[in-house]
Design an enzyme around this catalytic site. Structure first.
Site, PDB file in Angstrom:
ATOM      1  N   HIS A   1      11.927  24.310  -3.127  1.00 50.02           N
ATOM      2  CA  HIS A   1      10.481  24.052  -3.167  1.00 50.02           C
ATOM      3  C   HIS A   1      10.140  22.702  -2.540  1.00 50.02           C
ATOM      4  CE1 HIS A   1      11.132  22.195  -7.408  1.00 50.02           C
ATOM      5  NE2 HIS A   1      10.806  21.196  -6.612  1.00 50.02           N
TER       6      HIS A   1
ATOM      7  N   ASP B   1       1.332  16.506  -6.365  1.00 48.42           N
ATOM      8  CA  ASP B   1       1.253  17.395  -7.531  1.00 48.42           C
ATOM      9  C   ASP B   1       1.120  16.640  -8.847  1.00 48.42           C
ATOM     10  OD1 ASP B   1       3.879  16.422  -7.321  1.00 48.42           O
ATOM     11  OD2 ASP B   1       4.574  18.298  -6.453  1.00 48.42           O
TER      12      ASP B   1
ATOM     13  N   GLU C   1       6.942  26.983  -5.367  1.00 49.71           N
ATOM     14  CA  GLU C   1       8.204  27.614  -5.751  1.00 49.71           C
ATOM     15  C   GLU C   1       8.469  28.834  -4.854  1.00 49.71           C
ATOM     16  OE1 GLU C   1      10.066  25.979  -7.568  1.00 49.71           O
ATOM     17  OE2 GLU C   1       9.337  25.558  -9.586  1.00 49.71           O
TER      18      GLU C   1
ATOM     19  N   ASP D   1      15.826  24.745  -5.598  1.00 49.52           N
ATOM     20  CA  ASP D   1      15.452  26.111  -5.204  1.00 49.52           C
ATOM     21  C   ASP D   1      14.656  26.139  -3.891  1.00 49.52           C
ATOM     22  OD1 ASP D   1      12.994  25.106  -5.947  1.00 49.52           O
ATOM     23  OD2 ASP D   1      12.642  26.518  -7.584  1.00 49.52           O
TER      24      ASP D   1
HETATM   25  C1  F6R Z   1       7.419  15.984  -6.804  1.00 47.81           C
HETATM   26  C2  F6R Z   1       7.627  17.125  -5.923  1.00 47.81           C
HETATM   27  C3  F6R Z   1       8.882  17.925  -5.982  1.00 47.81           C
HETATM   28  C4  F6R Z   1      10.142  17.061  -5.927  1.00 47.81           C
HETATM   29  C5  F6R Z   1      11.372  17.949  -6.046  1.00 47.81           C
HETATM   30  C6  F6R Z   1      12.653  17.129  -6.028  1.00 47.81           C
HETATM   31  O1  F6R Z   1       6.187  15.356  -6.543  1.00 47.81           O
HETATM   32  O2  F6R Z   1       6.761  17.430  -5.164  1.00 47.81           O
HETATM   33  O3  F6R Z   1       8.902  18.823  -4.902  1.00 47.81           O
HETATM   34  O4  F6R Z   1      10.155  16.352  -4.728  1.00 47.81           O
HETATM   35  O5  F6R Z   1      11.312  18.676  -7.222  1.00 47.81           O
HETATM   36  O6  F6R Z   1      12.730  16.348  -7.186  1.00 47.81           O
HETATM   37  P1  F6R Z   1      13.848  15.248  -7.330  1.00 47.81           P
HETATM   38  O7  F6R Z   1      13.573  14.225  -6.293  1.00 47.81           O
HETATM   39  O8  F6R Z   1      13.641  14.689  -8.723  1.00 47.81           O
HETATM   40  O9  F6R Z   1      15.154  15.918  -7.147  1.00 47.81           O
END
Ligand code: F6R
Length: 260
Positions: free
Chosen positions: A138, A67, A143, A136
């Site tokens: 994702h 992403d 989301e 959440d």
């Molecule tokens: C980022 C991504 C997100 C993160 C998720 C957890 O490329 O795809 O799904 O893996 O938001 O983020 P952290 O590791 O910062 O808790």
């Protein structure tokens, strides 16, 4: 799903690095999918160490990131391009021509997203996708309520995710509202998914992903329908799992040939 509970983040990240390194050593032209965020940082640190000290060779791998923020200058400290070049790509011998990170400045986003999917297909598909998980539930930035068969597309971040990611933007208000993300259908086509989650904040999302019903309200739960997903978590992230003793038992009694 295979659930592997490790004593701490360091042990979990070292194990995850061994999975990635094994693939690269077995298949020099491996296609790797990368995530950003806090979670994979120790994994990337360990891969850099393996490159430096054990000559782990990234020369022929191809990479696809999950992403990127829409409308953000790629040079911004919060962009995922900056993140990847700072923490991994700038420190290993990857060929920049084989790096793919969604272009958040693409003028025609739907067309660009189709092209991103084409590029993944043309590379032969993703062998191993590294995933983190949001509080959440994702994965990527799919989301809650995302279609379980979605493809790469634009998504609107939840308030919770924008709050979680505010650190590099100097405040929640400056976090972009939109991202380009691989879809859940895209992720489900990766041959192996390696989901990492650390800390008590992730415990509920992990429990719902692994032991809850498959639901668009917990997007990561779609991985229950994936043929080869490995979930590596620390003790804290495992704290809400009902069957954690069983997962430990399975891991301890693996046949030697299955061990990494
Ligand atoms: C980022 C991504 C997100 C993160 C998720 C957890 O490329 O795809 O799904 O893996 O938001 O983020 P952290 O590791 O910062 O808790």
């Amino acid at each position: 799903m295979e659930i592997i509970i490790q004593p701490d983040v360091e042990a979990a990240s070292r194990l995850a690095a061994r999975f990635v390194a094994r693939l690269i050593r077995d298949k020099s032209r491996a296609v790797l999918g990368f995530a950003t965020g806090q979670t994979p940082l120790p994994l990337y640190e360990e891969l850099c160490r393996m490159h430096r000290e054990e000559k782990l060779d990234f020369d022929r791998i191809t990479s696809f990131n999950l992403d990127e923020y829409v409308g953000l200058d790629p040079a911004h400290p919060g962009s995922y391009r900056t993140y990847m070049w700072t923490h991994l790509f700038g420190r290993i011998n990857i060929d920049p021509g084989r790096v793919h990170i969604p272009d958040g400045l693409a003028p025609d986003i739907p067309l660009y997203c189709e092209k991103y999917e084409d590029e993944i297909r043309a590379a032969g598909g993703i062998d191993l996708q590294v995933l983190g998980i949001g509080t959440d539930g994702h994965i990527g930035f799919n989301e809650p309520s995302s279609s379980l068969v979605s493809r790469t597309r634009i998504k609107t971040l939840t308030v919770e995710t924008r709050r979680d990611n505010a650190r590099l933007f100097g405040g929640e208000k400056k976090v972009p509202h939109h991202v380009i993300t691989m879809g859940l259908g895209t992720i489900m086509e990766c041959r192996t998914c390696l989901l990492l989650a650390f800390g008590a904040r992730k415990a509920e999302a992990v429990a719902q992903t692994v032991e809850g019903p498959v639901s668009a309200m917990v997007p990561a739960s779609i991985l229950q329908l994936h043929g080869r997903t490995i979930v590596i978590i620390d003790e804290e992230a495992s704290s809400r799992l009902r069957r954690s003793e069983y997962y430990r038992y399975v891991y301890e009694h693996k046949p030697d040939w299955q061990k990494v």
